[in-house]
Design a protein around this motif. Structure first.
Motif, PDB file in Angstrom:
ATOM      1  N   TRP A  20      15.085  -5.253  -6.434  1.00  0.00           N
ATOM      2  CA  TRP A  20      15.111  -6.741  -7.271  1.00  0.00           C
ATOM      3  C   TRP A  20      14.756  -8.107  -5.857  1.00  0.00           C
ATOM      4  CZ3 TRP A  20      15.900  -6.986 -12.883  1.00  0.00           C
ATOM      5  CH2 TRP A  20      15.591  -5.887 -13.697  1.00  0.00           C
ATOM      6  N   THR A  21      13.971  -9.063  -6.291  1.00  0.00           N
ATOM      7  CA  THR A  21      13.301 -10.199  -5.844  1.00  0.00           C
ATOM      8  C   THR A  21      15.999 -10.401  -4.489  1.00  0.00           C
ATOM      9  OG1 THR A  21      12.804 -10.648  -6.934  1.00  0.00           O
ATOM     10  CG2 THR A  21      13.254 -12.463  -5.288  1.00  0.00           C
ATOM     11  N   LEU A  22      16.098 -10.677  -5.409  1.00  0.00           N
ATOM     12  CA  LEU A  22      17.905 -10.251  -4.944  1.00  0.00           C
ATOM     13  C   LEU A  22      18.449  -9.298  -4.792  1.00  0.00           C
ATOM     14  CD1 LEU A  22      19.887 -12.530  -3.518  1.00  0.00           C
ATOM     15  CD2 LEU A  22      20.634 -12.879  -6.393  1.00  0.00           C
ATOM     16  N   SER A  54      20.577 -20.729  -4.742  1.00  0.00           N
ATOM     17  CA  SER A  54      19.097 -20.359  -5.578  1.00  0.00           C
ATOM     18  C   SER A  54      19.590 -18.783  -5.982  1.00  0.00           C
ATOM     19  CB  SER A  54      18.162 -20.737  -4.440  1.00  0.00           C
ATOM     20  OG  SER A  54      18.906 -20.491  -3.158  1.00  0.00           O
ATOM     21  N   ASP A  55      20.177 -18.691  -5.037  1.00  0.00           N
ATOM     22  CA  ASP A  55      20.500 -17.017  -5.314  1.00  0.00           C
ATOM     23  C   ASP A  55      21.412 -17.019  -6.457  1.00  0.00           C
ATOM     24  OD1 ASP A  55      19.159 -15.306  -2.789  1.00  0.00           O
ATOM     25  OD2 ASP A  55      21.007 -15.226  -1.656  1.00  0.00           O
ATOM     26  N   SER A  57      20.898 -18.576  -9.009  1.00  0.00           N
ATOM     27  CA  SER A  57      19.909 -19.344 -10.135  1.00  0.00           C
ATOM     28  C   SER A  57      18.892 -16.828 -10.564  1.00  0.00           C
ATOM     29  CB  SER A  57      19.168 -19.995  -9.868  1.00  0.00           C
ATOM     30  OG  SER A  57      17.788 -20.751 -10.695  1.00  0.00           O
ATOM     31  N   ILE A  58      18.984 -17.216  -9.790  1.00  0.00           N
ATOM     32  CA  ILE A  58      17.922 -15.525  -8.870  1.00  0.00           C
ATOM     33  C   ILE A  58      18.830 -14.796  -9.688  1.00  0.00           C
ATOM     34  CG2 ILE A  58      16.737 -13.950  -8.185  1.00  0.00           C
ATOM     35  CD1 ILE A  58      15.847 -16.375  -5.459  1.00  0.00           C
ATOM     36  N   GLU A  61      18.784 -14.774 -13.349  1.00  0.00           N
ATOM     37  CA  GLU A  61      17.865 -14.140 -14.040  1.00  0.00           C
ATOM     38  C   GLU A  61      17.693 -12.640 -14.455  1.00  0.00           C
ATOM     39  OE1 GLU A  61      15.743 -16.352 -15.969  1.00  0.00           O
ATOM     40  OE2 GLU A  61      17.186 -17.535 -15.513  1.00  0.00           O
ATOM     41  N   GLU A  62      17.971 -11.884 -12.871  1.00  0.00           N
ATOM     42  CA  GLU A  62      17.985 -10.946 -12.542  1.00  0.00           C
ATOM     43  C   GLU A  62      18.688 -10.151 -14.126  1.00  0.00           C
ATOM     44  OE1 GLU A  62      16.481 -10.441  -8.525  1.00  0.00           O
ATOM     45  OE2 GLU A  62      18.627 -10.163  -8.419  1.00  0.00           O
ATOM     46  N   ARG A  65      16.773 -10.453 -17.196  1.00  0.00           N
ATOM     47  CA  ARG A  65      15.730  -8.864 -17.323  1.00  0.00           C
ATOM     48  C   ARG A  65      16.422  -7.827 -17.905  1.00  0.00           C
ATOM     49  NH1 ARG A  65      12.602  -7.289 -11.823  1.00  0.00           N
ATOM     50  NH2 ARG A  65      11.449  -5.862 -12.749  1.00  0.00           N
TER      51      ARG A  65
ATOM     52  N   SER B  57      20.787 -21.611 -15.882  1.00  0.00           N
ATOM     53  CA  SER B  57      20.954 -21.940 -14.742  1.00  0.00           C
ATOM     54  C   SER B  57      22.101 -22.695 -14.790  1.00  0.00           C
ATOM     55  CB  SER B  57      19.935 -22.848 -14.680  1.00  0.00           C
ATOM     56  OG  SER B  57      19.984 -23.427 -13.112  1.00  0.00           O
TER      57      SER B  57
END
Lengths: 134, 134
Positions: A20-22, A54-55, A57-58, A61-62, A65, B57
């Motif tokens: 995934w993104t991170l 920022s990581d 925060s990602i 959200e992961e 999900r 967050s």
């Protein structure tokens, strides 16, 4: 610059669901519990607070999900989330679908008995479900 | 509108350190482990994914703040973070300072033996340290 490499013990005890993104998303090879693991693809990180904001925060959200999808797919009563790292220091976040009567309920899954390996076809079907449903 | 109320079992087994932006911060009354608990002050929430994204967050940053401070204050080898909720469903996040040789190392603290209550002066001094150091 240090390069991310999945810890060999995590690699040995899981299968890759995807990147995934991170994070790299892993399925723990333990059929007793629907058990996913997010590993941020950052080198030399062992604590959440070592990620930059920022990581983090990602990552949150992961986690969200995975939690939503895993609950939907499994019908779990409760999602357990944990970042321990006492055995494998590389930062990894467990997300486990729990229900009353499972092998460790209501205790934690970590350190509870021995893993029960998936058969390969059951495991591969579950990974396909996860790829579609998360 | 539903109002946040701390679950009675969490209240019985901890002391309040303070209220942060999102969460009530508790010290678990178990002298075996330096063990803090963040409880988002939102009614009827039992899973991280039920918080809205901005609360999630903030929760991540409150986890980070506790983790950094607790590690500094205790000299812990590892911080363990967990949101389980199999016994008390109200969303709460454990942040525990761990070191090799502690009563549960390397296993999880949850469900491990019986709590060892703090003496009141030791507990009050620790809470003062936490209020200053976190």
């Amino acid at each position: 610059m240090a390069v991310f490499q999945l810890h060999e013990r995590l690699a040995a005890e899981s299968c890759v669901v995807g990147d995934w993104t991170l994070s790299r998303l892993l399925l723990a090879d333990d059929a007793r519990f629907p058990w996913l693991i997010l590993v941020p693809r950052r080198a030399r990180i062992s604590e959440i607070q070592e990620l930059d904001p920022s990581d983090r925060s990602i990552l949150m959200e992961e986690i969200t999900r995975v939690s939503i999808g895993l609950r939907k797919i499994t019908g779990a009563t409760k999602i357990n989330v944990g970042a321990l790292g006492n055995v494998v220091a590389q930062l990894h976040v467990h997300i486990v679908a729990r229900h009353p009567g499972d092998a460790a309920w209501p205790g934690p899954v970590w350190g509870h008995g021995a893993p029960l390996r998936y058969g390969s076809s059951v495991r591969d079907n579950f990974i396909e479900n996860l790829r579609r449903g998360l």
